[in-house]
Write a protein that holds these residues in place. Sequence first.
Motif, short mmCIF file in Angstrom:
data_model
loop_
_atom_site.label_atom_id
_atom_site.label_comp_id
_atom_site.label_asym_id
_atom_site.label_seq_id
_atom_site.Cartn_x
_atom_site.Cartn_y
_atom_site.Cartn_z
N GLY A 127 -11.49 -1.11 0.19
CA GLY A 127 -11.40 0.34 0.07
C GLY A 127 -10.21 0.95 0.78
N VAL A 128 -9.39 0.13 1.45
CA VAL A 128 -8.20 0.63 2.14
C VAL A 128 -7.09 0.85 1.10
CG1 VAL A 128 -6.38 0.05 3.81
CG2 VAL A 128 -8.76 -0.52 4.30
N ALA A 129 -6.40 1.99 1.19
CA ALA A 129 -5.26 2.26 0.30
C ALA A 129 -4.07 1.41 0.75
CB ALA A 129 -4.91 3.74 0.33
N VAL A 130 -3.48 0.67 -0.17
CA VAL A 130 -2.36 -0.22 0.15
C VAL A 130 -1.10 0.28 -0.56
CG1 VAL A 130 -1.46 -2.57 0.09
CG2 VAL A 130 -3.90 -2.19 0.45
N ILE A 131 -0.02 0.45 0.21
CA ILE A 131 1.28 0.83 -0.35
C ILE A 131 2.23 -0.34 -0.12
CG2 ILE A 131 3.18 2.49 -0.31
CD1 ILE A 131 1.26 4.51 0.93
N GLY A 132 2.63 -0.98 -1.21
CA GLY A 132 3.62 -2.06 -1.14
C GLY A 132 5.00 -1.48 -1.40
N VAL A 133 5.93 -1.72 -0.48
CA VAL A 133 7.26 -1.13 -0.59
C VAL A 133 8.30 -2.24 -0.68
CG1 VAL A 133 8.91 0.45 0.49
CG2 VAL A 133 6.46 0.75 0.89
#
Length: 253
Positions: free
Chosen positions: A125-131
Motif C-alpha cells: 500500500g506504499v506509494a512508490v515513485i521510480g525516477v
Amino acid sequence: MFLTGGAGTGKSHLIKAVYYEATRILARILPNPDDVSVLLTAPTGVAAFNINANTIHSTFSIAIDAQLPYQPLGEEKINTLRSKLSSLQILIIDEISMVDKKLLGYVHGRLRQIKQTGDQLPFGGVAVIGVGDFYQLPPVKGKALYVNSEGVDLWNDYFSIAELTEVVRQQDSEFAETLNVIRKRQKSDDLDAHVVTMLQNCETGEEGKGIHISTNQKVDECNIRKLHSLSSDVICINAQDLYRDPKTKKLVK
C-alpha cells in the motif's frame, strides 16, 4: 509512478521538491510528526550519495546475493524495520533503470512485511515513485524492469509514466536537442552531419578537468598521469584483501 526524462530535465530537483513537500504535509497527519513518511533510496552507493539517501539494500536489509523465491526477514529484523518505517507512505527510488525485477520484488515483499498487509496490495500500500531514464545504465545483473514477465509484473502492471521534456540545464536549445539525439541513438545509427559538426566545434584541444568517458584502461592511465602531476614523490602501498571464512569464522588473507 515512473518519473522519467532526459538529462537536464530536472528529475533530481523534482525528487527533492516532492520529498520536502510530502514530508511537510504528511507530518501534520501522523501520530508522531518525526516518523518517517517519505523515504529516498537508490540502487547504488554513488546514486544514493547524490541525493543524500541510503541504498535499497541497506534500507530494507536485502542481501546483495538474495535469491528468488522471496525470503522473508525473521521476526527480530522485521520488527526493527517496522519500528522505523511503520508510518511510511511514499518510497522514492532514484536511478530506477539499475533496479532489476528481483530487487523490486524484494522491495515489494519487505514493504508487505513491514505493513503487515494480508491482501495482495502492491508494496504493502506504499506509494512508490521510480525516477530515472531507461536509456541510461541497466541492471548489472538480472532483467530490466520494462521486460515483460509471466505472472504478476510489478512494474508493467502497476506503474504509470510521467515524462519531463523541457531541458532546463542547457540554455542552447540546439545543443540540448543534439544531446537528446545522442541519448536515443542506436549503435547502428549514423549521426547526422550537423550533429557531428556541432560536437567537433565543442573541441578546444585543451586538456580539460572534466570526467573522462572511455575504457577502464584509458581512465586508469589518465588517473595515474593526474596523480603524478600532483606529486613527484609517489609511494606504492600493496593492499591485503581479507575475508571471513564462513565455516571457521576466521579472517583469511
